[in-house]
Enzyme design. Sequence first.
Site, PDB file in Angstrom:
ATOM      1  N   ASP A  67      61.942  68.816  13.005  1.00 44.16           N
ATOM      2  CA  ASP A  67      61.436  69.304  11.723  1.00 44.16           C
ATOM      3  C   ASP A  67      60.590  68.236  11.045  1.00 44.16           C
ATOM      4  O   ASP A  67      60.804  67.043  11.275  1.00 44.16           O
ATOM      5  CB  ASP A  67      62.596  69.612  10.758  1.00 44.16           C
ATOM      6  CG  ASP A  67      63.262  70.935  11.053  1.00 44.16           C
ATOM      7  OD1 ASP A  67      62.681  71.741  11.785  1.00 44.16           O
ATOM      8  OD2 ASP A  67      64.374  71.149  10.538  1.00 44.16           O
ATOM      9  N   TYR A  69      59.780  65.872   7.825  1.00 44.42           N
ATOM     10  CA  TYR A  69      60.612  65.302   6.771  1.00 44.42           C
ATOM     11  C   TYR A  69      60.579  66.237   5.559  1.00 44.42           C
ATOM     12  O   TYR A  69      59.543  66.807   5.232  1.00 44.42           O
ATOM     13  CB  TYR A  69      60.084  63.924   6.361  1.00 44.42           C
ATOM     14  CG  TYR A  69      60.122  62.877   7.447  1.00 44.42           C
ATOM     15  CD1 TYR A  69      61.328  62.474   8.019  1.00 44.42           C
ATOM     16  CD2 TYR A  69      58.944  62.285   7.899  1.00 44.42           C
ATOM     17  CE1 TYR A  69      61.361  61.503   9.011  1.00 44.42           C
ATOM     18  CE2 TYR A  69      58.965  61.302   8.889  1.00 44.42           C
ATOM     19  CZ  TYR A  69      60.178  60.920   9.448  1.00 44.42           C
ATOM     20  OH  TYR A  69      60.206  59.959  10.426  1.00 44.42           O
ATOM     21  N   PHE A  80      57.697  62.167  13.127  1.00 45.54           N
ATOM     22  CA  PHE A  80      58.255  60.824  12.894  1.00 45.54           C
ATOM     23  C   PHE A  80      57.416  59.969  11.948  1.00 45.54           C
ATOM     24  O   PHE A  80      57.890  58.959  11.442  1.00 45.54           O
ATOM     25  CB  PHE A  80      58.475  60.057  14.214  1.00 45.54           C
ATOM     26  CG  PHE A  80      59.547  60.634  15.089  1.00 45.54           C
ATOM     27  CD1 PHE A  80      60.894  60.411  14.801  1.00 45.54           C
ATOM     28  CD2 PHE A  80      59.225  61.406  16.198  1.00 45.54           C
ATOM     29  CE1 PHE A  80      61.899  60.950  15.602  1.00 45.54           C
ATOM     30  CE2 PHE A  80      60.222  61.945  17.003  1.00 45.54           C
ATOM     31  CZ  PHE A  80      61.556  61.718  16.703  1.00 45.54           C
ATOM     32  N   HIS A 189      68.415  60.383  20.768  1.00 44.49           N
ATOM     33  CA  HIS A 189      67.537  60.410  19.593  1.00 44.49           C
ATOM     34  C   HIS A 189      67.582  59.055  18.896  1.00 44.49           C
ATOM     35  O   HIS A 189      68.624  58.391  18.882  1.00 44.49           O
ATOM     36  CB  HIS A 189      68.000  61.507  18.628  1.00 44.49           C
ATOM     37  CG  HIS A 189      66.999  61.848  17.575  1.00 44.49           C
ATOM     38  ND1 HIS A 189      66.868  61.112  16.410  1.00 44.49           N
ATOM     39  CD2 HIS A 189      66.061  62.829  17.515  1.00 44.49           C
ATOM     40  CE1 HIS A 189      65.901  61.638  15.675  1.00 44.49           C
ATOM     41  NE2 HIS A 189      65.393  62.677  16.318  1.00 44.49           N
TER      42      HIS A 189
END
Length: 230
Positions: A67, A69, A80, A189
């Site tokens: 998703d 932020y 990211f 992750h």
Amino acid sequence: MLDISTLEKSWQEVLSEEFSKEYFLQLNDFLIEENKNFTIFPAKENLFSAFLFTPFSETKVVILGQDPYHGAGQAHGLSFSVKKNVKIPPSLRNIFKEIYADLGEKIPNNGNLEHWAKQGVLMLNATLTVRADKAGSHQKKGWETFTNKIIEVLSEKKENLVFLLWGNYAQAKSELINTHKHLILKAAHPSPLSAFNGFFGCQHFSKTNNFLKSKGLDPIDWKISDVGLF
């Protein structure tokens, strides 16, 4: 809400059949209604930024996020990444730590990853929008169908791509990728909750460059210009 004309031309061409499909029209209707009642991130003008910075024709590496932020001022269309004046999120800080351990590149004082995107690193989120302060709020509304198609088209029409799949969610996308044509690198992750379970030490950045060079392609300069933490 979804202005296809803002999508980079080579992406428009390879995705042209998607724009008239029912799921895409329903996604557009959903976003129009959401926009009437809530703040949506990223801003409309940044929604397709990943594709503007990284045309289909120039894509060499795919970094898959989940998703955008959901905090104010954070998302700007690249997975990211945050703009220069925004605090570096924990997962991105861990990505920089791994680059430092892998390649010796100093940790930068900003999290803007446009430099990577301009070199052919597609910073793709599976869901391209989110409601402010509500993580996951735009999941299962049609974005995943669209971004799955992007992965499939990349796998089908290109060769020698590197897919960086971090975490279980991203790794599930491996079934969309032809492993005979492309390199898939998997790790935990980079979130603080999981980075010590296999992201740290994965050496994905040097492995990516070694693969690209072995195929006669230019490696990625993973350095971010502004440094200051080490």
